[in-house]
Scaffold this motif. Structure first.
Motif, PDB file in Angstrom:
ATOM      1  N   MET A   1      33.664  57.689  42.430  1.00  0.00           N
ATOM      2  CA  MET A   1      34.063  56.925  41.270  1.00  0.00           C
ATOM      3  C   MET A   1      33.743  55.460  41.541  1.00  0.00           C
ATOM      4  O   MET A   1      33.893  54.973  42.645  1.00  0.00           O
ATOM      5  CB  MET A   1      35.552  57.126  41.024  1.00  0.00           C
ATOM      6  N   SER A   2      33.294  54.765  40.546  1.00  0.00           N
ATOM      7  CA  SER A   2      32.925  53.362  40.700  1.00  0.00           C
ATOM      8  C   SER A   2      33.829  52.483  39.849  1.00  0.00           C
ATOM      9  O   SER A   2      34.563  52.953  38.995  1.00  0.00           O
ATOM     10  CB  SER A   2      31.477  53.170  40.283  1.00  0.00           C
ATOM     11  N   VAL A   3      33.754  51.199  40.100  1.00  0.00           N
ATOM     12  CA  VAL A   3      34.458  50.202  39.297  1.00  0.00           C
ATOM     13  C   VAL A   3      33.416  49.506  38.448  1.00  0.00           C
ATOM     14  O   VAL A   3      32.373  49.097  38.947  1.00  0.00           O
ATOM     15  CB  VAL A   3      35.196  49.183  40.191  1.00  0.00           C
ATOM     16  N   ALA A   4      33.677  49.381  37.154  1.00  0.00           N
ATOM     17  CA  ALA A   4      32.698  48.779  36.246  1.00  0.00           C
ATOM     18  C   ALA A   4      33.011  47.320  35.992  1.00  0.00           C
ATOM     19  O   ALA A   4      34.158  46.888  36.035  1.00  0.00           O
ATOM     20  CB  ALA A   4      32.675  49.537  34.925  1.00  0.00           C
ATOM     21  N   GLY A   5      31.990  46.581  35.694  1.00  0.00           N
ATOM     22  CA  GLY A   5      32.111  45.176  35.335  1.00  0.00           C
ATOM     23  C   GLY A   5      30.774  44.704  34.812  1.00  0.00           C
ATOM     24  O   GLY A   5      29.932  45.500  34.425  1.00  0.00           O
ATOM     25  N   ASP A   6      30.577  43.397  34.818  1.00  0.00           N
ATOM     26  CA  ASP A   6      29.311  42.838  34.353  1.00  0.00           C
ATOM     27  C   ASP A   6      28.151  43.297  35.223  1.00  0.00           C
ATOM     28  O   ASP A   6      28.294  43.458  36.429  1.00  0.00           O
ATOM     29  CB  ASP A   6      29.342  41.312  34.430  1.00  0.00           C
ATOM     30  N   THR A   7      27.021  43.474  34.602  1.00  0.00           N
ATOM     31  CA  THR A   7      25.764  43.647  35.326  1.00  0.00           C
ATOM     32  C   THR A   7      24.937  42.416  35.007  1.00  0.00           C
ATOM     33  O   THR A   7      24.608  42.172  33.850  1.00  0.00           O
ATOM     34  CB  THR A   7      25.030  44.927  34.883  1.00  0.00           C
TER      35      THR A   7
ATOM     36  N   ALA B   1      24.621  30.514  35.686  1.00  0.00           N
ATOM     37  CA  ALA B   1      26.044  30.341  35.363  1.00  0.00           C
ATOM     38  C   ALA B   1      26.705  29.353  36.331  1.00  0.00           C
ATOM     39  O   ALA B   1      27.505  28.515  35.913  1.00  0.00           O
ATOM     40  CB  ALA B   1      26.766  31.690  35.385  1.00  0.00           C
ATOM     41  N   VAL B   2      26.357  29.438  37.606  1.00  0.00           N
ATOM     42  CA  VAL B   2      26.897  28.490  38.584  1.00  0.00           C
ATOM     43  C   VAL B   2      26.413  27.083  38.254  1.00  0.00           C
ATOM     44  O   VAL B   2      27.195  26.128  38.255  1.00  0.00           O
ATOM     45  CB  VAL B   2      26.500  28.882  40.032  1.00  0.00           C
TER      46      VAL B   2
ATOM     47  N   GLY C   1      42.611  52.356  32.408  1.00  0.00           N
ATOM     48  CA  GLY C   1      42.885  51.299  31.437  1.00  0.00           C
ATOM     49  C   GLY C   1      43.059  49.934  32.069  1.00  0.00           C
ATOM     50  O   GLY C   1      43.798  49.095  31.554  1.00  0.00           O
ATOM     51  N   ILE C   2      42.395  49.719  33.190  1.00  0.00           N
ATOM     52  CA  ILE C   2      42.493  48.440  33.894  1.00  0.00           C
ATOM     53  C   ILE C   2      41.405  47.508  33.370  1.00  0.00           C
ATOM     54  O   ILE C   2      40.216  47.800  33.502  1.00  0.00           O
ATOM     55  CB  ILE C   2      42.334  48.630  35.417  1.00  0.00           C
ATOM     56  N   ALA C   3      41.817  46.412  32.785  1.00  0.00           N
ATOM     57  CA  ALA C   3      40.858  45.449  32.258  1.00  0.00           C
ATOM     58  C   ALA C   3      40.208  44.669  33.400  1.00  0.00           C
ATOM     59  O   ALA C   3      40.851  44.388  34.413  1.00  0.00           O
ATOM     60  CB  ALA C   3      41.556  44.486  31.309  1.00  0.00           C
ATOM     61  N   VAL C   4      38.950  44.376  33.261  1.00  0.00           N
ATOM     62  CA  VAL C   4      38.250  43.511  34.213  1.00  0.00           C
ATOM     63  C   VAL C   4      37.723  42.311  33.443  1.00  0.00           C
ATOM     64  O   VAL C   4      37.457  42.387  32.247  1.00  0.00           O
ATOM     65  CB  VAL C   4      37.088  44.240  34.930  1.00  0.00           C
TER      66      VAL C   4
ATOM     67  N   TRP D   1      35.699  34.982  35.575  1.00  0.00           N
ATOM     68  CA  TRP D   1      36.098  34.980  36.984  1.00  0.00           C
ATOM     69  C   TRP D   1      35.731  33.658  37.642  1.00  0.00           C
ATOM     70  O   TRP D   1      36.516  33.076  38.393  1.00  0.00           O
ATOM     71  CB  TRP D   1      35.434  36.135  37.741  1.00  0.00           C
ATOM     72  N   MET D   2      34.536  33.172  37.344  1.00  0.00           N
ATOM     73  CA  MET D   2      34.088  31.913  37.933  1.00  0.00           C
ATOM     74  C   MET D   2      34.993  30.763  37.505  1.00  0.00           C
ATOM     75  O   MET D   2      35.361  29.925  38.329  1.00  0.00           O
ATOM     76  CB  MET D   2      32.634  31.630  37.540  1.00  0.00           C
ATOM     77  N   ARG D   3      35.355  30.743  36.226  1.00  0.00           N
ATOM     78  CA  ARG D   3      36.237  29.673  35.743  1.00  0.00           C
ATOM     79  C   ARG D   3      37.599  29.726  36.427  1.00  0.00           C
ATOM     80  O   ARG D   3      38.168  28.697  36.760  1.00  0.00           O
ATOM     81  CB  ARG D   3      36.406  29.752  34.235  1.00  0.00           C
ATOM     82  N   GLU D   4      38.111  30.929  36.619  1.00  0.00           N
ATOM     83  CA  GLU D   4      39.442  31.085  37.199  1.00  0.00           C
ATOM     84  C   GLU D   4      39.460  30.922  38.716  1.00  0.00           C
ATOM     85  O   GLU D   4      40.497  30.594  39.279  1.00  0.00           O
ATOM     86  CB  GLU D   4      40.018  32.451  36.829  1.00  0.00           C
TER      87      GLU D   4
END
Length: 96
Positions: A1-7, A16-17, A73-76, A82-85
């Motif tokens: 099982m994987s964790v999803a987020g931005d690609t 972005a940096v 149902g875990i929001a990412v 993430w960078m801002r925070e």
């Protein structure tokens, strides 16, 4: 099982940096043959495998509903959130 987020591409990350911190990060382009050679020298390296896959334009993706966070149902957050925070706090930058 994987964790999803931005690609995102390495270029998108660097852009972005640049935008967030107001400075340009150094960019070095690695060729596919170079990355394949590095992988051949260290075939068990997961990061070297990912570098080759992404450099070849194949990338990877997962169905969100089948990921760990999707099933629970875990929001990412996205990369820029993430960078801002996190990144700005380390740099001592305040957006207030």
């Amino acid at each position: 099982m994987s964790v999803a987020g931005d690609t995102v591409t390495y270029r998108q990350l660097a852009d972005a940096v640049d935008a967030l911190l107001g400075r340009q990060v150094r960019r070095v382009e690695w060729s596919v043959p170079r990355l394949q050679g590095e992988l051949a020298g260290e075939p068990g390296s997961a990061i070297r495998k990912y570098r080759v896959v992404f450099a070849q334009g194949a990338g990877v993706s997962w169905n969100m509903e089948r990921t760990f966070n999707g099933q629970r149902g875990i929001a990412v957050c996205g990369m820029e959130q993430w960078m801002r925070e996190n990144l700005l706090a380390r740099e001592g930058v305040s957006l207030l």
